[in-house]
Design a protein around this motif. Structure first.
Motif, PDB file in Angstrom:
ATOM      1  N   GLU A   3       1.075  -0.999   0.033  1.00 45.54           N
ATOM      2  CA  GLU A   3      -0.430  -0.017  -0.062  1.00 45.54           C
ATOM      3  C   GLU A   3       1.198   1.263   0.255  1.00 45.54           C
ATOM      4  O   GLU A   3       1.871   1.138   0.746  1.00 45.54           O
ATOM      5  N   ARG A   4       0.693   2.338  -1.228  1.00 46.25           N
ATOM      6  CA  ARG A   4       1.049   3.392  -0.893  1.00 46.25           C
ATOM      7  C   ARG A   4       0.471   4.761  -0.130  1.00 46.25           C
ATOM      8  O   ARG A   4      -0.495   4.445  -0.172  1.00 46.25           O
ATOM      9  N   GLU A  16       4.061   9.468  14.261  1.00 48.49           N
ATOM     10  CA  GLU A  16       3.819   8.152  14.873  1.00 48.49           C
ATOM     11  C   GLU A  16       2.783   7.133  13.922  1.00 48.49           C
ATOM     12  O   GLU A  16       3.094   5.802  13.004  1.00 48.49           O
ATOM     13  N   ALA A  17       2.000   7.836  12.844  1.00 42.05           N
ATOM     14  CA  ALA A  17       1.587   6.835  11.369  1.00 42.05           C
ATOM     15  C   ALA A  17       2.171   6.659  10.616  1.00 42.05           C
ATOM     16  O   ALA A  17       2.239   5.224  10.673  1.00 42.05           O
ATOM     17  N   GLU A  27       4.118   1.027   1.647  1.00 47.39           N
ATOM     18  CA  GLU A  27       5.467   2.496   0.999  1.00 47.39           C
ATOM     19  C   GLU A  27       5.336   3.717   1.578  1.00 47.39           C
ATOM     20  O   GLU A  27       4.173   4.160   1.260  1.00 47.39           O
ATOM     21  N   VAL A  28       5.763   4.224   2.167  1.00 49.31           N
ATOM     22  CA  VAL A  28       5.297   5.889   3.499  1.00 49.31           C
ATOM     23  C   VAL A  28       6.311   7.039   2.965  1.00 49.31           C
ATOM     24  O   VAL A  28       7.320   6.919   2.641  1.00 49.31           O
ATOM     25  N   GLU A 111      13.490   3.272   9.466  1.00 48.40           N
ATOM     26  CA  GLU A 111      12.771   2.234   8.980  1.00 48.40           C
ATOM     27  C   GLU A 111      12.164   2.038   7.621  1.00 48.40           C
ATOM     28  O   GLU A 111      10.820   1.858   6.848  1.00 48.40           O
ATOM     29  N   GLY A 112      12.629   3.182   6.647  1.00 47.48           N
ATOM     30  CA  GLY A 112      12.502   2.892   5.369  1.00 47.48           C
ATOM     31  C   GLY A 112      11.214   4.213   5.325  1.00 47.48           C
ATOM     32  O   GLY A 112      10.991   4.161   4.188  1.00 47.48           O
ATOM     33  N   VAL A 113      11.268   4.948   6.127  1.00 49.81           N
ATOM     34  CA  VAL A 113      10.309   6.248   5.615  1.00 49.81           C
ATOM     35  C   VAL A 113      11.346   7.169   4.284  1.00 49.81           C
ATOM     36  O   VAL A 113      11.979   7.747   5.147  1.00 49.81           O
ATOM     37  N   ARG A 114      10.834   7.854   3.526  1.00 49.66           N
ATOM     38  CA  ARG A 114      10.625   8.907   2.123  1.00 49.66           C
ATOM     39  C   ARG A 114      10.090   9.508   3.090  1.00 49.66           C
ATOM     40  O   ARG A 114       9.098  10.385   3.380  1.00 49.66           O
ATOM     41  N   VAL A 115      10.914  11.621   3.628  1.00 50.07           N
ATOM     42  CA  VAL A 115      10.649  12.164   3.942  1.00 50.07           C
ATOM     43  C   VAL A 115      10.902  13.060   2.771  1.00 50.07           C
ATOM     44  O   VAL A 115      11.977  13.392   2.382  1.00 50.07           O
ATOM     45  N   VAL A 116       9.859  13.837   2.843  1.00 48.22           N
ATOM     46  CA  VAL A 116      10.213  14.730   1.048  1.00 48.22           C
ATOM     47  C   VAL A 116       9.537  15.732   1.969  1.00 48.22           C
ATOM     48  O   VAL A 116       9.123  16.458   2.830  1.00 48.22           O
ATOM     49  N   ARG A 117      10.841  17.456   2.120  1.00 44.95           N
ATOM     50  CA  ARG A 117      10.137  18.956   2.117  1.00 44.95           C
ATOM     51  C   ARG A 117       9.545  19.276   1.187  1.00 44.95           C
ATOM     52  O   ARG A 117      10.009  19.796  -0.197  1.00 44.95           O
TER      53      ARG A 117
END
Length: 464
Positions: A3-4, A16-17, A27-28, A111-117
């Protein structure tokens, strides 16, 4: 295929989510504007409680003489011979906030979370557009979106903050010198906390309250104790006084009240509530219903009115606590991704006002019992009889428990004490697990301890 999930906002509801979604193999992507941790970490909870930690030390030192601690070259109040370097305090505040934000970023990365500014907005129910500071746009398709954009301090045209003398609670950490006289407008949780903190730091404080008492939404017995303590320590409380405007005049501010009176000080902190960050996000265009106040309407599993769009945190207006935001975010992901989920139950939320003394609450309130909304037996046990309180020079505060007649199940509690935020936990467990007063009473407590008063209050609710 995973799930994306795209999350707009990196505060407690958002990060936290993200951690839950990553744990469940989604896929976060988190689209974040101001820094991970959001206002809770960067401009609200972490900074204010760090400032309050210094204030608590000063308050403790104010009672040092009673415990036999006096300066070698003075007699009397130890705190009177201490000064606060507010520039150093606020530098520490900012550093701790930045460190906490960095810790969160590191955890998400691991944890493999992608962060976009960038600033996120919806382009339909399954797409998020992120606009970076340089105007560059990126598009992120999603099977589900979580909106966790928080809220901002409410201001008024007649009381516009300038960041120097007229301040929101997010701007106080830029102060480098101790105010000569601070006027706090607003007597809710934020106003009361800042009034108490700066008073402990040795600043003359005037608190302007439009209500009959401070903390109008809290337990009235607790609010009464706090009022007594603050006024005894020198704070000026102007009850039933509504602010009309705040004007800066050189190095002073003039707070004008609607009855014609004027209060002058060197600085003014505005604690007028919050407004949700929901404008310009494309929410309504995506089918998300907003309340008249602008908050996102959600159910108890964080769903909005639009399929596949969830919301969490202050932007929902459900209960503006970081703990609630975090739980809303987790619940949203558990629900979305098919894990076991229990809908949000606000009756089990413990909350704390970080004044001196602190006020902690959980469950049903005295007001609800008095109004007949719930039938409850109540006991109030002052801390003045607690052995540990006597040892520590604590004179103010109490433990209050509410339980159902007949069954004896604990349904609510209030603790007014130093570190009440820690003491409320056994009461919160009792409320969450529907324990009886007898069960709470029969658990061993350390002697001497403040928590002993919780067990004693429970014993007094025993019915034969």
């Amino acid at each position: 295929m995973s799930e994306r999930v795209v999350i707009i906002g990196g505060g407690p509801g958002g990060y936290e989510a993200a951690l839950v979604a990553a744990q469940l193999h989604a896929e976060v992507t988190v689209v974040d504007t101001d820094g991970l941790g959001g206002s809770a970490v960067l401009t609200d909870c972490v900074p204010s409680k760090t400032l309050i930690a210094t204030a608590e030390l000063m308050a403790d030192m104010g009672g040092a003489a009673e415990l036999g601690v006096i300066p070698t070259d003075h007699q009397g109040d130890v705190a009177a011979h201490l000064t606060v370097d507010l520039g150093m305090v606020n530098a520490r505040v900012k550093q701790l906030a930045a460190d906490q934000s960095a810790d969160i970023a590191g955890r998400l990365e691991r944890e493999g979370v992608r962060v976009v500014r960038g600033r996120g907005r919806l382009d339909g129910p399954q797409r998020v557009v992120a606009t970076a500071a340089d105007g560059t746009e990126t598009t992120h398709d999603a099977d589900a979106v979580l909106v966790a954009t928080g809220a901002s301090p409410r201001t008024m045209p007649t009381a516009a903050p300038d960041g120097e003398r007229i301040l929101t609670w997010e701007q106080v950490y830029d102060l480098t010198e101790v105010p000569e006289h601070l006027v706090v407008v607003g007597s809710g949780v934020t106003g009361a906390e800042f009034a108490s903190a700066y008073l402990s730091l040795g600043v003359p404080v005037t608190l302007v309250s439009s209500r009959d008492q401070v903390l109008p939404g809290q337990d009235s017995d607790a609010a009464h104790v706090l009022e007594e303590v603050l006024t005894r320590r020198g704070m000026t409380l102007l009850a039933r006084s509504r602010m009309e405007s705040v004007v800066r005049e050189g190095d002073t501010v003039a707070v004008r009240l609607d009855d014609g009176r004027e209060v002058r000080g060197s600085h003014c902190v505005l604690a007028l509530g919050s407004v949700p960050n929901t404008v310009g996000l494309g929410l309504e265009e995506a089918g998300v219903i907003l309340e008249d106040s602008g908050f996102v309407r959600v159910d108890r599993v964080s769903r909005t009115s639009a399929r596949g769009i969830y919301a969490a945190g202050d932007c929902t207006g459900v209960l503006m606590l970081a703990s609630v935001a975090a739980m809303q975010g987790r619940i949203a992901m558990w629900h979305l991704l098919g894990d076991a989920v229990t809908p949000l139950d606000l009756r089990k939320v413990s909350a704390n006002v970080f004044t001196a003394p602190e006020i902690a609450t959980v469950g049903w309130s005295q007001l609800q019992a008095d109004s007949g909304e719930i039938l409850a037996d109540t006991v109030v046990l002052p801390l003045s009889g607690n052995a540990r309180a006597k040892m520590q020079g604590v004179h103010d505060g109490f433990v209050k428990l509410l339980c159902r007649p007949g069954t004896g199940i604990v349904v609510g509690g209030v603790v007014v004490a130093p570190r009440a935020s820690e003491l409320i936990h056994p009461v919160a467990i009792a409320v969450a697990e529907s324990l009886t007063a007898d069960q709470l009473a029969q658990a061993f407590t350390v002697y001497p301890s403040m928590s002993g008063s919780i067990a004693e209050a429970a014993r007094r609710l025993h019915r034969v």
